[in-house]
Design a protein around this motif. Structure first.
Motif, PDB file in Angstrom:
ATOM      1  N   UNK A  47       9.241 -15.223  -5.158  1.00  0.00           N
ATOM      2  CA  UNK A  47       8.421 -15.377  -3.951  1.00  0.00           C
ATOM      3  C   UNK A  47       9.290 -15.587  -2.716  1.00  0.00           C
ATOM      4  N   UNK A  52       7.104 -14.410   0.400  1.00  0.00           N
ATOM      5  CA  UNK A  52       5.783 -15.033   0.229  1.00  0.00           C
ATOM      6  C   UNK A  52       5.873 -16.553   0.354  1.00  0.00           C
ATOM      7  N   UNK A  71       8.414 -11.200   7.415  1.00  0.00           N
ATOM      8  CA  UNK A  71       7.137 -11.313   6.708  1.00  0.00           C
ATOM      9  C   UNK A  71       7.145 -10.369   5.496  1.00  0.00           C
ATOM     10  N   UNK A  72       6.333 -10.719   4.501  1.00  0.00           N
ATOM     11  CA  UNK A  72       6.332  -9.987   3.241  1.00  0.00           C
ATOM     12  C   UNK A  72       6.127  -8.481   3.409  1.00  0.00           C
ATOM     13  N   UNK A  73       5.199  -8.102   4.294  1.00  0.00           N
ATOM     14  CA  UNK A  73       4.903  -6.661   4.380  1.00  0.00           C
ATOM     15  C   UNK A  73       6.090  -5.855   4.894  1.00  0.00           C
ATOM     16  N   UNK A  76       8.413  -5.424   1.908  1.00  0.00           N
ATOM     17  CA  UNK A  76       7.860  -4.403   1.017  1.00  0.00           C
ATOM     18  C   UNK A  76       8.074  -3.009   1.609  1.00  0.00           C
ATOM     19  N   UNK A  77       7.847  -2.895   2.927  1.00  0.00           N
ATOM     20  CA  UNK A  77       7.948  -1.592   3.571  1.00  0.00           C
ATOM     21  C   UNK A  77       9.376  -1.045   3.548  1.00  0.00           C
ATOM     22  N   UNK A  82       6.588  -5.022  -5.735  1.00  0.00           N
ATOM     23  CA  UNK A  82       6.446  -6.351  -6.309  1.00  0.00           C
ATOM     24  C   UNK A  82       5.249  -6.345  -7.256  1.00  0.00           C
ATOM     25  N   UNK A  84       3.268  -8.917  -9.170  1.00  0.00           N
ATOM     26  CA  UNK A  84       3.210 -10.377  -9.206  1.00  0.00           C
ATOM     27  C   UNK A  84       2.796 -10.943 -10.560  1.00  0.00           C
ATOM     28  N   UNK A 101      -4.416   1.013  -1.892  1.00  0.00           N
ATOM     29  CA  UNK A 101      -4.020  -0.109  -1.033  1.00  0.00           C
ATOM     30  C   UNK A 101      -2.560  -0.005  -0.554  1.00  0.00           C
ATOM     31  N   UNK A 102      -1.603   0.309  -1.432  1.00  0.00           N
ATOM     32  CA  UNK A 102      -0.201   0.233  -0.988  1.00  0.00           C
ATOM     33  C   UNK A 102       0.150   1.191   0.145  1.00  0.00           C
ATOM     34  N   UNK A 103       1.092   0.753   0.943  1.00  0.00           N
ATOM     35  CA  UNK A 103       1.662   1.593   1.987  1.00  0.00           C
ATOM     36  C   UNK A 103       2.240   2.843   1.329  1.00  0.00           C
ATOM     37  N   UNK A 104       2.033   3.997   1.956  1.00  0.00           N
ATOM     38  CA  UNK A 104       2.555   5.231   1.374  1.00  0.00           C
ATOM     39  C   UNK A 104       3.919   5.541   1.954  1.00  0.00           C
ATOM     40  N   UNK A 145       2.569  -0.761  -7.476  1.00  0.00           N
ATOM     41  CA  UNK A 145       3.862  -1.040  -6.834  1.00  0.00           C
ATOM     42  C   UNK A 145       4.707   0.235  -6.735  1.00  0.00           C
ATOM     43  N   UNK A 148       4.435   2.639  -3.661  1.00  0.00           N
ATOM     44  CA  UNK A 148       5.221   2.281  -2.481  1.00  0.00           C
ATOM     45  C   UNK A 148       6.541   3.060  -2.481  1.00  0.00           C
TER      46      UNK A 148
ATOM     47  N   UNK B 168      -8.266  -1.269   2.147  1.00  0.00           N
ATOM     48  CA  UNK B 168      -7.338  -2.395   2.322  1.00  0.00           C
ATOM     49  C   UNK B 168      -8.068  -3.639   2.831  1.00  0.00           C
ATOM     50  N   UNK B 180      -0.324  -7.683   1.398  1.00  0.00           N
ATOM     51  CA  UNK B 180       0.893  -7.728   2.190  1.00  0.00           C
ATOM     52  C   UNK B 180       2.123  -7.397   1.343  1.00  0.00           C
ATOM     53  N   UNK B 182       2.200  -5.296  -0.839  1.00  0.00           N
ATOM     54  CA  UNK B 182       2.199  -3.859  -1.078  1.00  0.00           C
ATOM     55  C   UNK B 182       2.578  -3.097   0.196  1.00  0.00           C
ATOM     56  N   UNK B 183       3.132  -3.820   1.167  1.00  0.00           N
ATOM     57  CA  UNK B 183       3.701  -3.157   2.336  1.00  0.00           C
ATOM     58  C   UNK B 183       2.739  -2.931   3.486  1.00  0.00           C
TER      59      UNK B 183
END
Lengths: 240, 290
Positions: A47, A52, A71-73, A76-77, A82, A84, A101-104, A145, A148, B168, B180, B182-183
């Motif tokens: 974490x 986190x 920050x976490x995002x 991740x970006x 991750x 969890x 949901x995940x950022x592409x 995950x 991403x 989201x 968050x 997940x980016x």
């Protein structure tokens, strides 16, 4: 070059001091595993690495960038996947929506490829997260995950609470990620199986690193492995 | 008891319920994703109405219908970025106090700018005609209002159901931390979600202004029933909010046929009964707010 370097992390939950100067490195294209008893600080370490639960002291460097206060995002970006503890899939969303949901980030992983890797998920596309079995949830959490397109994949006890056959499958997938060139940081209680696929090992106790070395070396020390595996096996029989 | 009176009050109730729905959906969105109980929501409604009143002479009624809520949403974004955001993750009491204070500021600002007296805000003449003499209370404007609310609600549900951002937002309602991880830029997500909620309040303001008239206190009057709509429908469930809003609107309308003095109290009676029988609300899921 190291994918991730943690240097002297001190992390707190409120007033309780959990991590006492944890340092570790994840080598590029390798599987690095963090072992240790329940409450040793494994999850807290992860974490802290992804922001986190940011550490109060110490420094985290990922892909050569100081991400300690990010920050976490943003972490991740950068390309950090991750998975969890407890899988944390979205129970109210369908499998398909979970994967939206995940950022592409650009890369080889698409929903279609995740379904190819986990055919079981393809069959359950329209089911909600809460309707999945533990194994399916784990696959979904890993698949999510992967979308991403991470260069580093961090997994927190992926084998927790799963049937032995599924555990084997999960470890096979983790090993395959390394073959695809993804660096892996794994937290596990399943000592024997994780040593089998790992390259590098850290053992954590009371928020400190008490051992680090190659997985092969630790695996050869049968007495030590038996002591560690025994400890975790005992904890597994405890009621949750 | 003549049927026309029942129809009249029932229809009024439906109109009022539609306002509650617009308000309550916005409140719900913000509560679900950011954990903020937005007491200033009624203030945004008034701002939306008054902006349309000011803009209509220049750009006409139809453009105002979209421009006024959009400007209201922009005001919402400014307030979220500068004030509300700082209180995310803290005790809900902080944001409650902030938005409570903002509600007073909004009310006094509208009073200072547009005056304490209500101002008439008339929709185009051709919309004010009743569709028939028997149903004199069913004007084209009121049908039009229902249609706008219907379209807005449908658009919101499609947005949440089918777009990636909507997915989201639904995911973040239950577990923003994982979203968050997940980016996803959850700060931007919360701001956008706030803006959508405020847009709906602004839209409700424009529609309400055309139905009655504009008053600085108009927001405060619909705020409490909107909270009741959320609780009756079930916190965390947007379809529940929709049902809750229409239900209490119609119930209040019909009650005024037989016991006019009880028409305001009846919504709280409904809330009490629902909570006794089904503590999570009509369509709420268990454990969403724990």
């Amino acid at each position: 070059m190291s994918t991730l370097v943690a240097d002297g992390l001190h992390t707190y939950y409120g007033k309780s001091h959990i991590l006492h100067g944890v340092s570790l490195e994840v080598a590029e294209g390798k599987i690095t595993t963090l072992l240790g008893r329940n409450g040793a600080g494994k999850t807290t370490t992860l974490r802290s690495l992804v922001g986190l639960t940011p550490s109060r002291e110490g420094k985290v460097t990922i892909f050569g960038r100081d991400t300690t206060r990010w920050p976490t995002f943003r972490v991740a970006a950068l390309g950090v996947g991750y998975v969890p503890e407890g899988r944390k899939i979205f129970p109210n969303l369908t499998v398909d929506d979970n994967l939206k949901v995940p950022l592409q980030r650009p890369g080889p992983w698409t929903a279609a490829r995740v379904y190819e890797l986990f055919p079981r998920l393809a069959e359950r596309k329209e089911n909600r997260g809460r309707q999945l079995s533990g194994g399916e949830q784990e696959m979904l959490s890993i698949g999510r995950a992967l979308l991403l397109n991470p260069k580093l994949l961090i997994l927190d006890e992926p084998s927790q609470g799963l049937a032995p056959l599924i555990v084997r499958e999960v470890f096979r997938v983790v090993a395959r990620m390394r073959d695809e060139g993804i660096s892996v940081l794994l937290v596990e209680q399943n000592v024997r199986m994780s040593l089998e696929i790992s390259d590098q090992v850290y053992v954590l106790d009371d928020g400190k690193v008490v051992h680090s070395g190659s997985a092969a070396e630790l695996a050869a020390d049968e007495e030590r492995v038996r002591a560690m595996a025994g400890a975790s096996a005992e904890e597994w029989t405890l009621p949750e | 008891m003549d049927t026309q009176l029942i129809l009249f009050n029932g229809f009024n109730g439906l109109i009022v319920g539609a306002f509650y729905v617009l308000m309550a959906l916005g409140l719900s969105l913000i509560l679900n994703l950011s954990g903020v109980i937005n007491f200033a929501h009624g203030g945004f409604l008034a701002v939306g109405g008054y902006l349309a009143y000011t803009l209509t002479p220049y750009i006409g009624f139809w453009p105002s219908l979209l421009v006024a809520p959009t400007l209201t949403a922009i005001l919402g974004v400014v307030i979220e970025r500068t004030m509300v955001r700082r209180l995310y993750g803290r005790d809900p009491l902080y944001s409650l106090l902030l938005t409570f204070g903002l509600a007073f500021i909004f009310e006094d600002m509208t009073r200072a700018i547009w005056g304490a007296q209500g101002v008439p805000f008339a929709p185009p003449e051709y919309l004010s005609q009743p569709i028939s003499l028997d149903l004199f209370f069913v004007t084209y404007y009121r049908l039009f209002m229902m249609a706008v609310v219907f379209i807005a609600v449908l658009a919101l549900f499609m947005f949440l159901r089918y777009t990636r951002i909507g997915v989201r937002i639904r995911a973040g309602t239950l577990d923003l931390e994982t979203v968050s991880a997940l980016g996803v830029n959850v700060r931007a997500l919360r701001t956008l979600n706030f803006a959508v909620g405020i847009f709906l309040a602004g839209l409700a303001g424009v529609l309400a202004g055309g139905n009655l008239s504009l008053e600085p206190t108009m927001g405060a009057n619909v705020l409490m029933p909107s909270f009741v709509a959320i609780i009756v429908g079930g916190v965390g469930s947007l379809p529940g909010t929709l049902v809750g809003g229409l239900l209490i609107g119609v119930a209040a309308g019909l009650t005024s046929v037989w016991f006019p003095s009880a028409s305001e109290a009846v919504i709280y009676v409904i809330m009490a009964v629902v909570l006794l029988v089904r503590p999570r609300g009509l369509m709420g899921e268990e454990g969403v707010m724990t």
